[in-house]
Design a protein around this motif. Structure first.
Motif, PDB file in Angstrom:
ATOM      1  N   MET A 172     -31.368  17.489 -27.191  1.00 29.52           N
ATOM      2  CA  MET A 172     -30.790  17.207 -26.163  1.00 29.52           C
ATOM      3  C   MET A 172     -31.000  16.683 -24.683  1.00 29.52           C
ATOM      4  SD  MET A 172     -28.110  20.048 -24.398  1.00 29.52           S
ATOM      5  CE  MET A 172     -28.616  20.079 -22.748  1.00 29.52           C
ATOM      6  N   ALA A 173     -30.430  15.345 -25.113  1.00 29.58           N
ATOM      7  CA  ALA A 173     -30.625  14.445 -24.059  1.00 29.58           C
ATOM      8  C   ALA A 173     -30.484  14.952 -22.765  1.00 29.58           C
ATOM      9  CB  ALA A 173     -29.827  13.109 -23.758  1.00 29.58           C
ATOM     10  N   SER A 174     -31.920  15.010 -21.699  1.00 29.99           N
ATOM     11  CA  SER A 174     -31.592  15.777 -20.000  1.00 29.99           C
ATOM     12  C   SER A 174     -30.215  14.584 -19.270  1.00 29.99           C
ATOM     13  CB  SER A 174     -32.572  15.398 -19.584  1.00 29.99           C
ATOM     14  OG  SER A 174     -32.593  14.163 -18.991  1.00 29.99           O
ATOM     15  N   LYS A 175     -29.243  15.361 -18.602  1.00 34.66           N
ATOM     16  CA  LYS A 175     -28.130  14.668 -18.310  1.00 34.66           C
ATOM     17  C   LYS A 175     -28.541  14.617 -16.615  1.00 34.66           C
ATOM     18  CE  LYS A 175     -25.211  17.374 -20.962  1.00 34.66           C
ATOM     19  NZ  LYS A 175     -23.702  17.594 -21.725  1.00 34.66           N
ATOM     20  N   ARG A 176     -28.603  13.286 -15.878  1.00 34.29           N
ATOM     21  CA  ARG A 176     -28.414  12.928 -14.876  1.00 34.29           C
ATOM     22  C   ARG A 176     -27.632  13.707 -13.523  1.00 34.29           C
ATOM     23  NH1 ARG A 176     -24.430   9.721 -12.066  1.00 34.29           N
ATOM     24  NH2 ARG A 176     -22.942   8.859 -13.790  1.00 34.29           N
ATOM     25  N   GLY A 177     -28.023  13.454 -12.862  1.00 39.04           N
ATOM     26  CA  GLY A 177     -27.321  14.433 -11.532  1.00 39.04           C
ATOM     27  C   GLY A 177     -26.327  13.451 -11.183  1.00 39.04           C
ATOM     28  N   ALA A 178     -25.349  14.199 -10.236  1.00 33.06           N
ATOM     29  CA  ALA A 178     -23.910  12.910  -9.649  1.00 33.06           C
ATOM     30  C   ALA A 178     -24.209  12.244  -8.602  1.00 33.06           C
ATOM     31  CB  ALA A 178     -22.733  14.325 -10.285  1.00 33.06           C
ATOM     32  N   LEU A 179     -23.627  11.232  -7.949  1.00 37.67           N
ATOM     33  CA  LEU A 179     -24.025  10.942  -6.231  1.00 37.67           C
ATOM     34  C   LEU A 179     -22.701  11.229  -5.772  1.00 37.67           C
ATOM     35  CD1 LEU A 179     -25.467   9.548  -4.875  1.00 37.67           C
ATOM     36  CD2 LEU A 179     -24.830   7.490  -5.885  1.00 37.67           C
ATOM     37  N   ILE A 180     -22.547  11.806  -5.065  1.00 37.50           N
ATOM     38  CA  ILE A 180     -21.533  12.257  -4.398  1.00 37.50           C
ATOM     39  C   ILE A 180     -21.565  12.470  -2.663  1.00 37.50           C
ATOM     40  CG2 ILE A 180     -20.334  14.339  -4.011  1.00 37.50           C
ATOM     41  CD1 ILE A 180     -21.137  16.370  -6.323  1.00 37.50           C
ATOM     42  N   VAL A 181     -20.304  11.754  -2.245  1.00 34.19           N
ATOM     43  CA  VAL A 181     -20.758  11.296  -1.027  1.00 34.19           C
ATOM     44  C   VAL A 181     -19.520  11.585  -0.070  1.00 34.19           C
ATOM     45  CG1 VAL A 181     -20.558   9.468   0.919  1.00 34.19           C
ATOM     46  CG2 VAL A 181     -21.846   8.603  -1.268  1.00 34.19           C
ATOM     47  N   LEU A 182     -20.076  11.893   0.976  1.00 35.35           N
ATOM     48  CA  LEU A 182     -18.311  12.427   1.838  1.00 35.35           C
ATOM     49  C   LEU A 182     -18.670  11.515   3.370  1.00 35.35           C
ATOM     50  CD1 LEU A 182     -18.899  14.724   0.291  1.00 35.35           C
ATOM     51  CD2 LEU A 182     -19.008  16.677   2.688  1.00 35.35           C
ATOM     52  N   GLU A 183     -17.631  11.035   3.747  1.00 39.58           N
ATOM     53  CA  GLU A 183     -17.424  10.131   4.077  1.00 39.58           C
ATOM     54  C   GLU A 183     -15.882  10.520   5.282  1.00 39.58           C
ATOM     55  OE1 GLU A 183     -18.238   7.515   5.234  1.00 39.58           O
ATOM     56  OE2 GLU A 183     -19.339   6.114   3.255  1.00 39.58           O
ATOM     57  N   GLY A 184     -15.871   9.937   6.546  1.00 38.43           N
ATOM     58  CA  GLY A 184     -14.639  10.329   7.234  1.00 38.43           C
ATOM     59  C   GLY A 184     -15.311   9.957   9.044  1.00 38.43           C
TER      60      GLY A 184
END
Ligand code: DGP
Ligand code: NA
Ligand code: NA
Length: 210
Positions: free
Chosen positions: A1-13
């Motif tokens: 199984m290929a390893s999965k990348r992390g997600a890029l999550i941004v908080l703005e405001g």
């Protein structure tokens, strides 16, 4: 199984919406559920460029407006190799402000258009999810006085809010609006739900570019 990348999550405001608190809580929740996660923040004041930005924000130095815009962008670009490496390792990054703050804060100044402001950030890793912590100025005022840094006035913040509203019309970015007037746990619950969805949906997709 290929390893999965992390997600890029941004908080703005806008300032005082609770971004930093919520970034920390999200990282903690992800880690506790066995998902590798780390927090980052922009500007990152620890680098050489970051120190120039920090002195500017603290009003210890003055910089020409285009120049400071490019420095904020350069501060994001200098962290790209680190970000890509961590995402490749499967680490989800929770980022306190990103290019959207860059565009909103500079385009709120007289004489700047959105298009010029966006250019230097073109090609940066594209977030899988951008959550905008929405808080009206009256509610923000209840959270105490502004600090003494540059940009911390109600007139400027109102203009920044309007720029964010324009940016949120861009359908190529996965924006979610979060009601930041809820209590801390309520805001966190909304953020966690959107984040888990994004992590599940995007881990088999390549990272995009702004
Ligand atoms: P913070 O450390 O999150 O409080 O952010 C510092 C201040 O800098 C805040 O008023 C928002 C502003 N800011 C963040 N990123 C940028 C950027 O890229 N460009 C400009 N002009 N201002 C920014
Ligand atoms: Na601030
Ligand atoms: Na903050």
């Amino acid at each position: 199984m290929a390893s999965k990348r992390g997600a890029l999550i941004v908080l703005e405001g806008v300032d005082r919406a609770g971004k930093t608190t919520q970034c920390k809580k999200l990282v903690q929740a992800l880690q506790q559920s066995g998902r590798p996660a780390e927090m980052m923040r922009f500007p990152d004041r620890s680098t050489t460029i970051g120190q120039l930005i920090s002195a500017y924000l603290e009003k210890k130095s003055d910089l020409e407006d285009h120049t400071v815009h490019l420095l904020f962008s350069a501060n994001r670009w200098e962290l790209v190799p680190v970000m890509k490496k961590k995402l490749d390792q499967g680490i989800t990054l929770v980022v306190d402000r990103y290019a959207f703050s860059g565009v909103a804060f500079t385009s709120a100044k007289p004489g700047f258009c959105l298009d010029w402001c966006k250019r230097p950030d073109v090609g940066l890793p594209k977030p899988d999810l951008v959550m905008f912590l929405q808080l009206n100025p009256a509610e923000a005022a209840l959270r105490g006085q502004f600090g003494n840094e540059r940009y911390e006035t109600s007139a400027f913040q109102k203009s920044v809010q309007e720029k964010f509203e324009q940016l949120m019309k861009d359908p190529s970015v996965n924006w979610k609006i979060i009601d930041a007037s809820q209590n801390v746990e309520g805001v966190h619950a909304d953020i966690r739900t959107h984040s888990l969805n994004a992590i599940n949906e995007t881990q088999n997709m390549p990272l995009g570019e702004l």
